[in-house]
Structure formats: C-alpha cells, structure tokens
Scaffold this motif. Structure first.
Motif, short mmCIF file in Angstrom:
data_model
loop_
_atom_site.label_atom_id
_atom_site.label_comp_id
_atom_site.label_asym_id
_atom_site.label_seq_id
_atom_site.Cartn_x
_atom_site.Cartn_y
_atom_site.Cartn_z
N SER A 142 -9.58 98.71 22.72
CA SER A 142 -9.92 97.97 23.94
C SER A 142 -11.23 98.48 24.52
O SER A 142 -11.61 99.64 24.33
CB SER A 142 -8.81 98.15 24.99
N ARG A 146 -13.71 97.58 28.30
CA ARG A 146 -13.91 96.77 29.48
C ARG A 146 -15.39 96.73 29.81
O ARG A 146 -16.01 97.77 30.05
CB ARG A 146 -13.13 97.29 30.70
N TYR A 179 -15.98 91.39 35.35
CA TYR A 179 -15.46 92.22 34.26
C TYR A 179 -15.00 91.36 33.09
O TYR A 179 -14.63 90.20 33.26
CB TYR A 179 -14.28 93.05 34.76
N GLN A 206 -12.22 92.31 30.27
CA GLN A 206 -11.29 93.23 29.62
C GLN A 206 -11.01 92.69 28.23
O GLN A 206 -10.55 91.55 28.09
CB GLN A 206 -10.01 93.35 30.42
#
Length: 115
Positions: free
Chosen positions: A17, A19, A79, A81
């Motif tokens: 992951s 961000r 943002y 994500q």
C-alpha cells in the motif's frame, strides 16, 4: 501562482500500500474538482480517480475496490490511498485540479511496484 505538490510515491512490493498526497495552494479543493492521473512509460496519461468539490468520487475500473480518493478541505489536500498494488499500477502519478476553464497539474510522484 497555483501549485499542486504531490508526495508519497515510492517503491513497494506487489500487494502493498501507499498513500499519495497533493497539497494545493492558491486554489481551494472545496471548489475545484480534484483528480489523480497516472502515466506509465510509453503510455498515455490516464484517469485514476476524481473527487468533486461536493465530494462525489469516480474511479477507473482498474482501481475500483483498491484505491480511495479523499480530501481534507481544512488542509487543502487531496489523498489517494492505494492498496493491493499491482505491477501494472507502476507509473508517475499526477495531481490535477479543474474548475471551469482553469486547469492545473502537479509535477508528479513516482510509484514503483516490484513483483
């Protein structure tokens, strides 16, 4: 002058992951439609996700269920994500702001996904 400054890119393993953040100056993310686009080597820039001033969102089919776009009006920041990243997600990611005839791009942030 208007600035969109992206950050948060980097190298991540497949399945990982990241961000991304885009800080806007001299425009308001409350008003502007904001978006994330990406461009891989040899390919055209493509839409990833957008968020309207009112908060409605739209995603490319390839990222639905894995990516989430959001914004913090108080921080004037948008943002992205990104979860469960795939090698095909590797690209330079660009922040975009659009309102009526005004259109702005950030400088981009590199996302690299190792398999």
């Amino acid at each position: 002058q208007v600035q969109l400054v992206e950050s948060g890119g980097g190298l991540v393993q497949a399945g990982g992951s990241l961000r991304l953040a885009c800080v806007a100056s001299r425009i308001s993310v409350r008003i502007f439609g904001m978006g994330w686009y990406r461009q891989a080597p040899g390919k055209q820039r493509e839409l990833v996700a957008t968020i309207a001033g009112g908060g409605s969102t739209r995603y490319a089919e390839s990222v639905k269920g894995r990516f989430t776009i959001s914004k913090d009006n108080a921080k004037n920041t948008v943002y992205l994500q990104m979860k469960n990243l795939e090698p095909e997600d590797a690209a330079v990611y660009f922040c975009n702001a659009e309102y009526r005839r005004e259109f702005y791009w950030g400088q981009g942030t590199q996302v690299t996904v190792s398999s």
